[in-house]
Motif scaffolding. Sequence first.
Motif, PDB file in Angstrom:
ATOM      1  N   ALA A 148       5.863  -6.488  10.722  1.00  0.00           N
ATOM      2  CA  ALA A 148       5.513  -5.077  10.952  1.00  0.00           C
ATOM      3  C   ALA A 148       4.608  -4.516   9.860  1.00  0.00           C
ATOM      4  O   ALA A 148       4.138  -3.387   9.980  1.00  0.00           O
ATOM      5  CB  ALA A 148       6.803  -4.242  11.018  1.00  0.00           C
ATOM      6  N   VAL A 166       2.158  -8.315   3.370  1.00  0.00           N
ATOM      7  CA  VAL A 166       2.745  -8.410   2.036  1.00  0.00           C
ATOM      8  C   VAL A 166       3.876  -9.447   2.048  1.00  0.00           C
ATOM      9  O   VAL A 166       4.609  -9.559   3.026  1.00  0.00           O
ATOM     10  CB  VAL A 166       3.295  -7.029   1.601  1.00  0.00           C
ATOM     11  CG1 VAL A 166       4.074  -7.125   0.292  1.00  0.00           C
ATOM     12  CG2 VAL A 166       2.151  -6.024   1.494  1.00  0.00           C
ATOM     13  N   ASN A 184       8.738  -2.965  -4.074  1.00  0.00           N
ATOM     14  CA  ASN A 184       7.465  -3.626  -4.384  1.00  0.00           C
ATOM     15  C   ASN A 184       6.807  -2.962  -5.585  1.00  0.00           C
ATOM     16  O   ASN A 184       6.258  -3.631  -6.463  1.00  0.00           O
ATOM     17  CB  ASN A 184       6.525  -3.554  -3.176  1.00  0.00           C
ATOM     18  CG  ASN A 184       6.745  -4.707  -2.215  1.00  0.00           C
ATOM     19  OD1 ASN A 184       7.151  -5.787  -2.613  1.00  0.00           O
ATOM     20  ND2 ASN A 184       6.469  -4.465  -0.953  1.00  0.00           N
ATOM     21  N   LEU A 217       1.729  -3.228   7.714  1.00  0.00           N
ATOM     22  CA  LEU A 217       0.394  -2.753   8.094  1.00  0.00           C
ATOM     23  C   LEU A 217      -0.721  -3.555   7.429  1.00  0.00           C
ATOM     24  O   LEU A 217      -1.839  -3.605   7.929  1.00  0.00           O
ATOM     25  CB  LEU A 217       0.257  -1.267   7.764  1.00  0.00           C
ATOM     26  CG  LEU A 217       1.105  -0.358   8.663  1.00  0.00           C
ATOM     27  CD1 LEU A 217       1.057   1.078   8.167  1.00  0.00           C
ATOM     28  CD2 LEU A 217       0.636  -0.433  10.108  1.00  0.00           C
ATOM     29  N   MET A 248       0.821  -1.228   0.000  1.00  0.00           N
ATOM     30  CA  MET A 248       0.000   0.000   0.000  1.00  0.00           C
ATOM     31  C   MET A 248       0.847   1.267   0.000  1.00  0.00           C
ATOM     32  O   MET A 248       0.308   2.362   0.071  1.00  0.00           O
ATOM     33  CB  MET A 248      -0.909   0.010   1.238  1.00  0.00           C
ATOM     34  CG  MET A 248      -1.798  -1.212   1.367  1.00  0.00           C
ATOM     35  SD  MET A 248      -2.920  -1.121   2.770  1.00  0.00           S
ATOM     36  CE  MET A 248      -1.806  -1.238   4.163  1.00  0.00           C
ATOM     37  N   ASN A 249       2.177   1.124  -0.031  1.00  0.00           N
ATOM     38  CA  ASN A 249       3.064   2.294   0.037  1.00  0.00           C
ATOM     39  C   ASN A 249       2.623   3.220   1.182  1.00  0.00           C
ATOM     40  O   ASN A 249       2.317   4.399   0.983  1.00  0.00           O
ATOM     41  CB  ASN A 249       3.074   3.047  -1.298  1.00  0.00           C
ATOM     42  CG  ASN A 249       4.219   4.041  -1.377  1.00  0.00           C
ATOM     43  OD1 ASN A 249       5.132   4.008  -0.560  1.00  0.00           O
ATOM     44  ND2 ASN A 249       4.156   4.929  -2.342  1.00  0.00           N
ATOM     45  N   ILE A 290      11.454  -1.100   1.037  1.00  0.00           N
ATOM     46  CA  ILE A 290      10.485  -2.123   0.648  1.00  0.00           C
ATOM     47  C   ILE A 290       9.354  -1.597  -0.245  1.00  0.00           C
ATOM     48  O   ILE A 290       9.084  -2.173  -1.307  1.00  0.00           O
ATOM     49  CB  ILE A 290       9.941  -2.832   1.914  1.00  0.00           C
ATOM     50  CG1 ILE A 290      11.083  -3.603   2.562  1.00  0.00           C
ATOM     51  CG2 ILE A 290       8.767  -3.738   1.585  1.00  0.00           C
ATOM     52  CD1 ILE A 290      10.845  -4.010   3.998  1.00  0.00           C
ATOM     53  N   PRO A 291       8.678  -0.500   0.128  1.00  0.00           N
ATOM     54  CA  PRO A 291       7.591  -0.036  -0.757  1.00  0.00           C
ATOM     55  C   PRO A 291       8.101   0.326  -2.151  1.00  0.00           C
ATOM     56  O   PRO A 291       7.403   0.101  -3.142  1.00  0.00           O
ATOM     57  CB  PRO A 291       7.048   1.212  -0.049  1.00  0.00           C
ATOM     58  CG  PRO A 291       7.579   1.173   1.337  1.00  0.00           C
ATOM     59  CD  PRO A 291       8.809   0.335   1.325  1.00  0.00           C
ATOM     60  N   ILE A 301       7.205 -10.166   1.521  1.00  0.00           N
ATOM     61  CA  ILE A 301       8.375  -9.317   1.336  1.00  0.00           C
ATOM     62  C   ILE A 301       9.644 -10.153   1.249  1.00  0.00           C
ATOM     63  O   ILE A 301      10.465  -9.966   0.359  1.00  0.00           O
ATOM     64  CB  ILE A 301       8.499  -8.296   2.492  1.00  0.00           C
ATOM     65  CG1 ILE A 301       7.240  -7.427   2.585  1.00  0.00           C
ATOM     66  CG2 ILE A 301       9.740  -7.428   2.300  1.00  0.00           C
ATOM     67  CD1 ILE A 301       7.182  -6.554   3.821  1.00  0.00           C
ATOM     68  N   PHE A 341       6.013   0.947   8.344  1.00  0.00           N
ATOM     69  CA  PHE A 341       6.629   0.270   9.485  1.00  0.00           C
ATOM     70  C   PHE A 341       7.510  -0.897   9.047  1.00  0.00           C
ATOM     71  O   PHE A 341       8.414  -1.290   9.761  1.00  0.00           O
ATOM     72  CB  PHE A 341       5.558  -0.211  10.468  1.00  0.00           C
ATOM     73  CG  PHE A 341       4.954   0.906  11.261  1.00  0.00           C
ATOM     74  CD1 PHE A 341       5.588   1.391  12.391  1.00  0.00           C
ATOM     75  CD2 PHE A 341       3.757   1.486  10.875  1.00  0.00           C
ATOM     76  CE1 PHE A 341       5.048   2.440  13.121  1.00  0.00           C
ATOM     77  CE2 PHE A 341       3.206   2.529  11.601  1.00  0.00           C
ATOM     78  CZ  PHE A 341       3.848   3.014  12.723  1.00  0.00           C
ATOM     79  N   CYS A 342       7.240  -1.438   7.866  1.00  0.00           N
ATOM     80  CA  CYS A 342       8.047  -2.567   7.362  1.00  0.00           C
ATOM     81  C   CYS A 342       9.527  -2.220   7.317  1.00  0.00           C
ATOM     82  O   CYS A 342      10.376  -3.055   7.540  1.00  0.00           O
ATOM     83  CB  CYS A 342       7.560  -2.976   5.975  1.00  0.00           C
ATOM     84  SG  CYS A 342       7.578  -1.622   4.780  1.00  0.00           S
TER      85      CYS A 342
HETATM   86  S1  SF4 Z   1       5.153  -3.604   2.881  1.00  0.00           S
HETATM   87 FE1  SF4 Z   1       3.396  -3.379   4.256  1.00  0.00          FE
HETATM   88  S2  SF4 Z   1       3.963  -1.785   5.792  1.00  0.00           S
HETATM   89 FE2  SF4 Z   1       5.420  -1.679   4.078  1.00  0.00          FE
HETATM   90  S3  SF4 Z   1       4.600  -0.067   2.783  1.00  0.00           S
HETATM   91 FE3  SF4 Z   1       3.854  -2.035   1.954  1.00  0.00          FE
HETATM   92  S4  SF4 Z   1       1.870  -2.380   2.968  1.00  0.00           S
HETATM   93 FE4  SF4 Z   1       2.930  -0.738   4.110  1.00  0.00          FE
END
Ligand code: SF4
Length: 141
Positions: free
Chosen positions: A113, A123, A77, A115, A47-48, A73-74, A125, A53-54
Motif C-alpha cells: 500500500a 519503502v 521510519n 505510496l 515520505m510521511n 509506520i511513518p 517496512i 495508506f501503509c
Molecule cells: S511508508 Fe510509504 S505510504 Fe507510508 S508514509 Fe511512508 S511513503 Fe507514505
Amino acid sequence: MGKPTGFLEYERQENEAIQPLSRITNFNEFHPFLDEETRRKQGARCMNCGVPFCQSAIKLKNMVTGCPLHNLIPEWNDEIYNGNDKRALSRLLKTNPFPEFTGRVCPALCEKACLNGLDQEPVTIKKMNCIQLKQPIKMIG
Ligand code: SF4
C-alpha cells in the motif's frame, strides 16, 4: 519526515537471502539484518504521507490494504532515520506486541500500500520491524 529528499536519493534495499542449501546447515538468521547505515537510509525513504495508506487498513473490494495493526509506520521510519531506535521501538510496540514475528513472516500489506510504490519501489517496512537495540528498552505501563 526525517529527510525530505530521502525517497529521491536512496533506492530500496532488502536483506540478502542466504541460499537454502546453506540455511539448512544451521539455525542462523537466513535474512541477515541490514546494517545500521543502510537501515537509516531506508527509513529516510518514507515520505510521511498526508494520507499514509501503509497504516490505513482500508477495505477495498472486501480485501484489506495496508497494515491491519495500524502500525505507526511513518513515525518509526522517522525515528529510525534519526537514530532513535528506542523511540522507534516504543512507537512500534504501541500497536504491535510481536514485531520480531511480523518482521519475518508478515505478508507486508503495508509495503503493497506504500505510496512510494506508485513510481518506484515501496519503502522497506517489514524488515524495519526487527529494530536492533544496543540497550534493552524499559517498558512503561
Ligand atoms: S511508508 Fe510509504 S505510504 Fe507510508 S508514509 Fe511512508 S511513503 Fe507514505
